[in-house]
Scaffold this motif. Structure first.
Motif, PDB file in Angstrom:
ATOM      1  N   ARG A  23       7.250   4.962  22.967  1.00  0.00           N
ATOM      2  CA  ARG A  23       5.986   4.305  23.268  1.00  0.00           C
ATOM      3  C   ARG A  23       4.841   5.185  22.818  1.00  0.00           C
ATOM      4  O   ARG A  23       4.857   6.402  23.003  1.00  0.00           O
ATOM      5  CB  ARG A  23       5.850   4.073  24.774  1.00  0.00           C
ATOM      6  N   LEU A  24       3.850   4.536  22.264  1.00  0.00           N
ATOM      7  CA  LEU A  24       2.674   5.261  21.796  1.00  0.00           C
ATOM      8  C   LEU A  24       1.472   4.756  22.578  1.00  0.00           C
ATOM      9  O   LEU A  24       1.613   4.017  23.536  1.00  0.00           O
ATOM     10  CB  LEU A  24       2.492   5.023  20.296  1.00  0.00           C
ATOM     11  N   ASP A  25       0.312   5.131  22.120  1.00  0.00           N
ATOM     12  CA  ASP A  25      -0.896   4.732  22.829  1.00  0.00           C
ATOM     13  C   ASP A  25      -1.149   3.230  22.712  1.00  0.00           C
ATOM     14  O   ASP A  25      -0.731   2.588  21.760  1.00  0.00           O
ATOM     15  CB  ASP A  25      -2.092   5.470  22.232  1.00  0.00           C
TER      16      ASP A  25
ATOM     17  N   VAL B 158      -0.069   9.306  16.721  1.00  0.00           N
ATOM     18  CA  VAL B 158       1.212   9.675  17.321  1.00  0.00           C
ATOM     19  C   VAL B 158       1.183  11.174  17.590  1.00  0.00           C
ATOM     20  O   VAL B 158       0.805  11.933  16.701  1.00  0.00           O
ATOM     21  CB  VAL B 158       2.363   9.350  16.344  1.00  0.00           C
ATOM     22  N   PRO B 159       1.561  11.618  18.784  1.00  0.00           N
ATOM     23  CA  PRO B 159       1.452  13.041  19.089  1.00  0.00           C
ATOM     24  C   PRO B 159       2.087  13.920  18.011  1.00  0.00           C
ATOM     25  O   PRO B 159       1.451  14.833  17.497  1.00  0.00           O
ATOM     26  CB  PRO B 159       2.183  13.183  20.424  1.00  0.00           C
ATOM     27  N   ALA B 160       3.327  13.576  17.663  1.00  0.00           N
ATOM     28  CA  ALA B 160       4.048  14.470  16.756  1.00  0.00           C
ATOM     29  C   ALA B 160       3.431  14.503  15.368  1.00  0.00           C
ATOM     30  O   ALA B 160       3.740  15.387  14.567  1.00  0.00           O
ATOM     31  CB  ALA B 160       5.506  14.040  16.678  1.00  0.00           C
ATOM     32  N   GLN B 161       2.547  13.546  15.070  1.00  0.00           N
ATOM     33  CA  GLN B 161       2.020  13.503  13.704  1.00  0.00           C
ATOM     34  C   GLN B 161       0.810  14.398  13.514  1.00  0.00           C
ATOM     35  O   GLN B 161       0.402  14.641  12.396  1.00  0.00           O
ATOM     36  CB  GLN B 161       1.702  12.058  13.317  1.00  0.00           C
TER      37      GLN B 161
ATOM     38  N   GLU C 274       1.233  15.950  25.476  1.00  0.00           N
ATOM     39  CA  GLU C 274       2.534  16.268  24.895  1.00  0.00           C
ATOM     40  C   GLU C 274       2.407  16.768  23.460  1.00  0.00           C
ATOM     41  O   GLU C 274       3.141  17.656  23.035  1.00  0.00           O
ATOM     42  CB  GLU C 274       3.459  15.062  24.997  1.00  0.00           C
ATOM     43  N   GLY C 275       1.451  16.210  22.730  1.00  0.00           N
ATOM     44  CA  GLY C 275       1.272  16.665  21.349  1.00  0.00           C
ATOM     45  C   GLY C 275       0.751  18.087  21.298  1.00  0.00           C
ATOM     46  O   GLY C 275       1.248  18.936  20.539  1.00  0.00           O
TER      47      GLY C 275
ATOM     48  N   VAL D 281      10.533  13.957  20.948  1.00  0.00           N
ATOM     49  CA  VAL D 281      10.165  12.543  20.912  1.00  0.00           C
ATOM     50  C   VAL D 281       9.733  12.191  22.333  1.00  0.00           C
ATOM     51  O   VAL D 281      10.531  12.237  23.268  1.00  0.00           O
ATOM     52  CB  VAL D 281      11.333  11.643  20.459  1.00  0.00           C
ATOM     53  N   THR D 282       8.453  11.904  22.465  1.00  0.00           N
ATOM     54  CA  THR D 282       7.902  11.689  23.794  1.00  0.00           C
ATOM     55  C   THR D 282       8.004  10.228  24.184  1.00  0.00           C
ATOM     56  O   THR D 282       8.094   9.343  23.340  1.00  0.00           O
ATOM     57  CB  THR D 282       6.416  12.083  23.817  1.00  0.00           C
ATOM     58  N   ARG D 283       7.966   9.974  25.453  1.00  0.00           N
ATOM     59  CA  ARG D 283       7.903   8.632  26.009  1.00  0.00           C
ATOM     60  C   ARG D 283       8.944   7.688  25.394  1.00  0.00           C
ATOM     61  O   ARG D 283       8.630   6.608  24.933  1.00  0.00           O
ATOM     62  CB  ARG D 283       6.500   8.063  25.833  1.00  0.00           C
TER      63      ARG D 283
END
Ligand SMILES: Cc1cc2nc3c(=O)[nH]c(=O)nc-3n(C[C@H](O)[C@H](O)[C@H](O)COP(=O)(O)OP(=O)(O)OC[C@H]3O[C@@H](n4cnc5c(N)ncnc54)[C@H](O)[C@@H]3O)c2cc1C
Ligand code: SF4
Ligand code: SF4
Lengths: 299, 353, 683
Positions: free
Chosen positions: A163-165, B85-88, B115-116, A139-141
């Motif tokens: 947090r996302l983009d 979302v990166p993980a998606q 990161e993704g 899980v980033t940020r």
């Protein structure tokens, strides 16, 4: 919950110059004590919050003498174990791929539930690489956690905000084991006073676990650092506005940096400019500028 | 070439970013670099896009082709919009890599991609480099990268060798966009993506708002001072911020006057920001304000006073009324007109063919 | 006889009960003091006695506020005279013939009237004038006390007058002249009312007696929970106050030496203690809490309070006192005890509002020391890590780069490239003077700061003074660091500076920064620093006296001078800057708040780098408004780089640049010498 936080030392921001860095690649002398890399401060704070007032957490740092600074602060934040993962050379010589491999190999031999890593300015690949090597989700940020669910053995998880983009956020439920990454400033860190730091240093001597690097080499060559140089902006490609240019020119412009040098606009155009005019003219000038700087797409 | 049994194909895979409506600038910059490398050693430039169904139209794909894409793979899924979302996308990316492993992956160096992608490629033993300024192949066919270190105060040159796939994340705005060649085209393949986030479940989404955008992490900041004339000025500034995907900042005077909360103050007693773009409207540029934004990459200032100190740090200074300029900008940037503009642009591009 | 026995019994029972109560209620307070940390305040006993007398009997500080001072003097003197009355009244009970004589008797009655006048004035002040400083004080308590005082003096008049009616018929004495002239006025009234009979007079006498002695005893028992505890503690508080230059924060060797463990291993660093609980306070701090008279003088002068921030020095003392009282009473003790002093009892926001200007301490009639408590409580927050984002960054910069601005230490002397005067490099050569430049003057980008540093440099160079710099060996003096409660960091900075100054060869220090001046002058000596230190205004004054800096023309301007807290109030340097201004032909017009009552610019104690949200009016802007009121004043003269920053910004914020210019003393001196800026010493 068993929490591990990976921390690293850095040199104070104003000292980041090629000559200094080169010196530090060889050895961090006492005079050059490093400082904790800022996003790691947020990581420590998150680890501390996650493990709660009673639970302790472990801090891990990879490298040589420079690790001391980071581990000191980690102790001052309340890390019960400080682990020094010894590398053959100073960590500044190693890139994220190597470090992530080492961290993942070490973590893989143990049983942590949560691994927290700092991610300076959000574009460090280490936390995600660690997660990828371990086969854990990342899980980033992360910028906060809400609550723990009742922990039983079948379902152990935490609720986090991520947090996302472009200002989006989401709330997620993440099962253990999981890697979390935080950027500096996301989790307001506590201040570590000089006294607390001194006490931590006191406790550190007896409390650092020195660890040999686990064997993990996959037989492939690692990334190799060739040179450090003062920053030099790259010559930018430009879209030649003239559509009727020759095929050769067109090819040149497509060939990128070196080839397009000649078609670049004169340098003085790039310098500071003060423009007067009506509001409409100014707004248009501004948009032109933003397009030129590629802050707006050119369509 | 082979890698742990899987075949490494002679391709460069570019991960294209369309999160801000149109292709981001860095996507086109990536394509430029990809084409350069590909031309040198005969690789194929493939583009991979994650988007909501229908979000990537054929003309969008054509634009990629015009910048050098030879194949465009669009992976569609509801969950890829409105925010990626990166993980998606990691699962989709991995399943693609399982089938065809490119020699090099190029992606923007932003949190979304670094990161993704890093999480997705780690199991393949890929070498990842983020925050790159430039990339080339040297005489031994090793990859040579120049990377930013320490807030762009240092450059480091690294080489990647060996048989593992390489991932290069490019710092936005350093390479520049090359000239498109509208004559080029590329086949577009659309696939149904599978979004699988193992062990992570989304509970709630929080959409953005310019006044909640974190100033410190914002790539762009539009800030107002006394010269903006009042809370209405900030309302307009907020509109502009929305259009530019920027966060709103302010000088202390504006905060004092109660036009905007303290959390938006930039400067010695407020936030220190390091955005790529800082636009100052009606701010005089007192030393305490400059303290908080000196490190912005590009500064633009609008001020009535030609002598204002802010102009000394601005790359572009506009002498004029802040409110009027903001209003103009908002008018010029409003989506309806922009869409029209885009359509007109597309038509022009077509007529050029 | 029977009457006297009854009254004696009444007195005895009441006295035992009330004095018992007094002891019971005082014990927790005394115990709290006993269990607090030690600090020695016995040095210079003779001076202490003398000055205490001046404050207690002369009301030196109290009289700064005219009306309150006078009415307090009335009431206070009444209390002294009251003693005579008690002696006489109790004496008469034992032996009716006893008298204090006509003269003293006359005096007692005079004071009965004076006290009543004082009470009336006090009520007028509280009810009609209603000064803001009483906001938050326990006004009921104040009024109850005034009521008690009235009862006592009225009681005195009553029993004295009835005593005369009883003298002959009941006590069998011949009527004597006792000087109680009020009795002559009252007796006819009693007789007219028909209360002249022995029976009625006995009752009247008893009532008067009970009012007088009874109320006094009640008063004693009541005191421990009242602001009137200062009746007991006021004089000790004055006596045990901190002596020497007010700006010293660290305790002196004498203050700590005979503390508890005879000071063998008591490291210096243990002497400044974060205040986590009351046990971390010194007994003097505890004494302060119970001495506070709730007069609100401190609140009245506090810049943070005026700016609308949550800090009032008075409420800080009272809140701490109430918390301590609750603890000692054991009320909800587990809850109370789990509250932390810093954060719960006194909010962090309140604590960080203080500019450490010291105006409160200067105003307090009983010499309460607010700043050490505020700083001690801040230290508790710091040790717990509860520091706001911005000041936290600054603290880290101090720790890492030894300056508040996060700049490379090597760039510290960069300013000197602007001036052609060659300053010696004290890292290698020796010089007579070391110029300790300080963070703000070295690094701030404010234009005014640059102007003032350049002017001072030019003057020193022009006068041919032998001056050197420490270059990157200099670090922040830590004055603000110490007052932000980061003791460890202060120690670190001070140690490094002192090491540098030990290695460098020079005889004295001059500084352009009052904050560094304060630290080097008052706190470094406690760590062993011995060189003399001067503010540049003092140096300029000397140079002008010696004729090395000679004004060639009179400036002929009207200006007002702002006393920087850390030069004026904390270090008592008031004259030097004024003197040099006068020599340059500056007509100085004082602001209403000047000298020791100067009003802080709002930058001290680390405030310069803190969040100002929630301020109604910035102190610096209030101050500029104050200066704008002065007729014909065109210049606002400062002598501190922080002042320059704060007031330049304030003038811009108020948009009055054309009416008032903020200038440094040095700039004006330079102008009057006619020297060109950046003149080299050789030319
Ligand atoms: C200790 C300290 C800390 C401080 N911290 C901060 C801080 O963190 N952040 C901060 O910002 N300030 C800070 N300041 C305040 C700083 O000194 C300035 O006062 C402030 O930045 C000025 O804000 P401003 O530019 O909006 O207002 P002004 O200085 O009044 O400038 C307004 C500007 O707008 C222009 N203008 C007016 N009308 C128009 C118009 N119609 N169109 C275009 N332009 C117009 C004017 O020409 C002028 O240049 C601090 C000051 C001190 C002393
Ligand atoms: S030192 Fe100054 S700011 Fe602090 S409480 Fe006292 S008067 Fe107020
Ligand atoms: S602290 Fe001093 S000045 Fe303040 S209210 Fe108490 S007695 Fe008065």
């Amino acid at each position: 919950m068993k929490v591990l936080v990976c921390v690293r030392s850095d040199l104070p921001a104003p000292m980041a110059r090629v000559d200094n860095i080169q010196r530090l690649m060889e050895e961090w002398s006492a005079e050059w004590a490093g400082v904790l890399e800022p996003s790691c401060r947020s990581a420590l704070q998150l680890a501390k919050d996650l493990s709660g007032p009673s639970g302790g957490f472990t801090a891990l740092s990879y490298g040589r003498g420079e690790c001391r600074a980071a581990l000191e602060v980690a102790r001052a934040y309340g890390a019960v174990d400080a682990v020094h993962l010894q590398s053959a050379e100073g960590s500044l010589r190693h890139d994220g791929n190597t470090i992530a491999r080492a961290l993942a190999a070490w973590v893989g031999e143990r049983s942590f539930d949560v691994v927290v890593c700092g991610n300076s300015s959000g574009v460090g690949p280490v936390p995600a690489l660690v997660a990828g090597h371990l086969g854990w989700p990342v899980v980033t940020r992360v910028d906060g956690f809400k609550k723990f669910l009742p922990q039983d053995d079948s379902f152990r998880a935490i609720e986090l905000t991520q947090r996302l983009d472009a200002g989006w956020k989401r709330q997620v439920l993440a099962r253990y084991p999981v890697v979390l990454s935080v950027q500096s400033g996301f989790i307001p860190p506590q201040y570590v006073s000089v006294r607390r730091r001194k006490e931590a240093v006191h406790g550190l001597a007896s409390n650092v676990t020195e660890c040999e690097l686990p064997v993990w080499t996959d037989g492939h060559a690692p990334a190799v650092l060739q040179a450090l140089t003062p920053p030099k902006p790259r010559t930018k490609r430009t879209a030649v506005p003239d559509a009727k240019s020759s095929a050769a020119d067109r090819l040149k412009s497509l060939m990128g940096p070196a080839a397009t040098k000649k078609v670049e606009k004169p340098k003085e155009d790039e310098g500071p400019r003060v423009v007067e005019g009506s509001a409409v003219e100014l707004a248009e000038e501004l948009l032109r500028f933003l397009r030129k700087k590629e802050f707006l797409s050119n369509s | 070439m082979s890698f742990d049994g899987a075949i490494v194909e002679p391709t460069v895979l570019v991960l294209a970013d369309k999160s801000a409506g149109d292709w981001s600038t860095v996507t086109l910059e990536l394509l430029g670099d990809a084409e350069l490398l590909a031309n040198k050693v005969g690789w194929t430039v493939k583009v991979m896009v994650f988007a909501a169904p229908g979000a990537v139209r054929d003309e969008d794909a054509r634009k990629l082709a015009a910048h050098g894409a030879k194949e465009v793979h669009v992976w569609e899924h509801e969950k890829f919009g409105p925010v990626l979302v990166p993980a998606q996308y990691t699962h989709t990316l991995r399943s693609y890599l399982d089938e065809s492993m490119p020699r090099l992956i190029l992606c923007p160096s932003t949190p979304l991609w670094v990161e993704g992608v890093a999480a997705a490629v780690a199991p393949y033993g890929a070498l990842v480099a983020s925050d790159c300024v430039s990339v080339k192949l040297n005489v031994r066919s090793d990859l040579e990268l120049v990377r930013n270190y320490w807030n762009q105060k240092t450059h480091a040159t690294w080489t990647f060798s060996g048989q593992r796939p390489w991932v290069v994340c490019l710092h936005p705005g350093v390479a520049g966009v090359g000239r498109p060649n509208p004559a080029l085209s590329a086949p577009v393949e659309r696939h149904q993506a599978i979004v699988l986030e193992e062990n992570v479940e989304t509970l709630e989404w929080f959409p953005p708002h310019p006044s909640r955008l974190d100033l410190v992490e914002a790539e762009r900041v539009v800030a107002g001072g006394r010269g903006i004339g009042g809370p209405e000025g900030f309302a307009e500034l907020t509109q502009l911020a929305e259009l530019l995907h920027a966060a709103v900042g302010a000088s202390r005077v504006a905060v004092d006057l109660g036009w905007i909360p303290y959390s938006r103050q930039v400067g010695q007693t407020g936030k220190t920001v390091r955005p790529r773009l800082y636009m100052a409207f009606g701010i005089s540029g007192a030393s305490q304000h400059l303290d908080g934004m000196r490190d912005a990459e590009t500064v633009v200032a609008v001020n009535l006073d030609k002598e204002a100190a802010i102009f000394s740090v601005a790359e572009l200074g506009l002498v004029g009324d802040a409110r009027a300029v903001i209003e103009e900008l908002v008018r010029l940037l409003k989506p309806s007109e922009r869409a029209e503009g885009a359509r007109a642009g597309a038509a022009a591009a077509l007529s050029n063919v | 006889m029977a009457l006297r026995i009854v009254l004696a019994l009444f007195t005895l029972v009441l006295a035992i009960t009330m004095l018992g109560l007094l002891i019971v209620r005082m014990r927790p307070i005394l115990r709290a003091m006993a269990s607090a940390r030690q600090v020695v305040r016995w040095d210079q006993p003779l001076y202490r006695i003398r000055s205490t007398a001046a404050q207690v009997f002369g009301h030196k500080r109290l009289l700064r506020q005219r009306l309150s001072g006078i009415l307090h003097l009335f009431i206070f003197s009444g209390f002294v005279v009251l003693l005579l009355d008690i002696i006489e009244t109790i004496g008469q009970l034992v032996y009716p013939e006893f008298s204090i004589g006509p003269v003293l008797g006359f005096l007692v009655d005079c004071f009965v009237l004076l006290v009543l006048a004082g009470v009336v004035l006090a009520l007028y002040q509280r009810k009609v004038l209603h000064p803001k400083r009483f906001e938050g004080s326990d006004e009921k308590d104040g009024e109850l006390i005034l009521g008690m005082i009235t009862l006592i003096v009225v009681g005195i008049a009553i029993h004295n007058s009835f005593f005369r009616l009883l003298e002959h018929p009941v006590f069998g004495m011949t009527t004597s002249a006792d000087g109680h002239f009020l009795s002559y006025l009252l007796d006819p009234l009693w007789v007219r009312l028909g209360w002249g009979t022995p029976m009625a007079a006995s009752i009247g006498y008893s009532v008067g007696y009970a009012l007088d002695i009874g109320t006094i005893l009640w008063f004693l028992a009541y005191l421990p929970t009242s602001k009137h505890l200062h009746v007991f503690f006021g004089a000790p508080a004055v006596f045990f106050r901190k002596l020497g230059t007010p700006g010293r924060f660290l305790p002196t060797a004498t203050e700590v030496h005979s503390s508890g463990d005879s000071g063998i291993s008591a490291t210096r660093d243990m002497t400044v203690q974060p205040i986590q609980s009351f046990a971390d306070m010194t007994w003097r701090d505890v004494l302060d809490l119970f001495t506070c008279t709730e007069c609100g003088r401190c609140q009245d002068v506090c810049p943070a309070h005026q700016a609308g921030q949550p800090l009032s020095p008075k409420m800080l003392i009272l809140d701490l006192r109430d918390a301590l009282v609750q603890q000692t009473r054991g009320v909800e003790s587990s809850v109370v005890r789990s509250l932390s002093l810093a954060g719960d009892v006194i909010s962090a926001e309140t604590l960080w509002s203080c500019t450490t200007c010291g105006a409160c301490q200067e105003a307090c009639p009983v010499f309460i020391e607010h700043v050490p408590k505020i700083v001690g409580l801040r230290a508790a927050l710091v040790e717990r890590g509860e520091v706001e984002e911005r000041p936290q960054e600054v603290l880290e910069h101090w720790g890492e780069e030894r300056n508040a601005y996060g700049k490379m230490p090597e760039t510290r002397p960069a300013w000197r490239n602007r001036v052609t005067y060659h300053f010696k490099d004290l890292r290698r050569e020796s010089a007579e003077w070391l110029w300790f430049v300080g963070d703000v003057a070295s690094f701030d980008n404010d234009l005014g700061v640059a102007r003032s540093v350049d002017a001072i440099a030019t003057l020193l160079g022009g006068a041919g003074l032998d001056v050197g710099l420490l270059y990157d060996w200099e670090g922040s003096s830590g004055n603000d660091v110490l007052r932000m409660g980061e003791y460890g960091l202060f120690e670190q900075l001070a140690t490094e500076n002192m090491r540098a100054m030990e290695r460098a060869q020079f005889e004295r220090v001059l500084t352009s920064d009052p904050h560094s001046f304060n630290a080097l002058r008052n706190d470094y000596p406690q760590l062993g620093f011995k060189k003399p230190i001067y503010h540049y205004s003092q140096v300029l004054q000397q140079l002008m006296t010696e004729g090395k800096v000679a004004p060639t023309h009179s400036l002929g301007i009207r200006a007002t001078f702002h006393d920087p807290c850390y030069l004026g109030r904390w270090n008592q340097v008031f004259e030097a800057p004024r003197d040099i201004l006068r020599r340059c032909g500056v007509d100085i017009v004082e602001m209403p708040r000047s000298f020791a009552n100067s009003f802080c610019c709002g930058a001290g104690g680390g405030r310069m780098w803190m969040n100002e949200a929630g301020m109604k009016e910035r102190p610096s802007e209030a101050r500029i408004r104050e200066a704008l009121e002065l007729p014909g004043v065109t210049h606002f003269v400062v002598s501190c780089p922080k002042d320059m920053v704060m007031y330049s910004a304030a003038v811009t914020a108020l948009g009055c640049q054309d009416r008032l210019s903020v200038v440094d003393v040095g700039e004006l001196v330079l102008e009057s010498t006619g020297w060109q800026f950046a003149r080299t010493s050789a030319s």
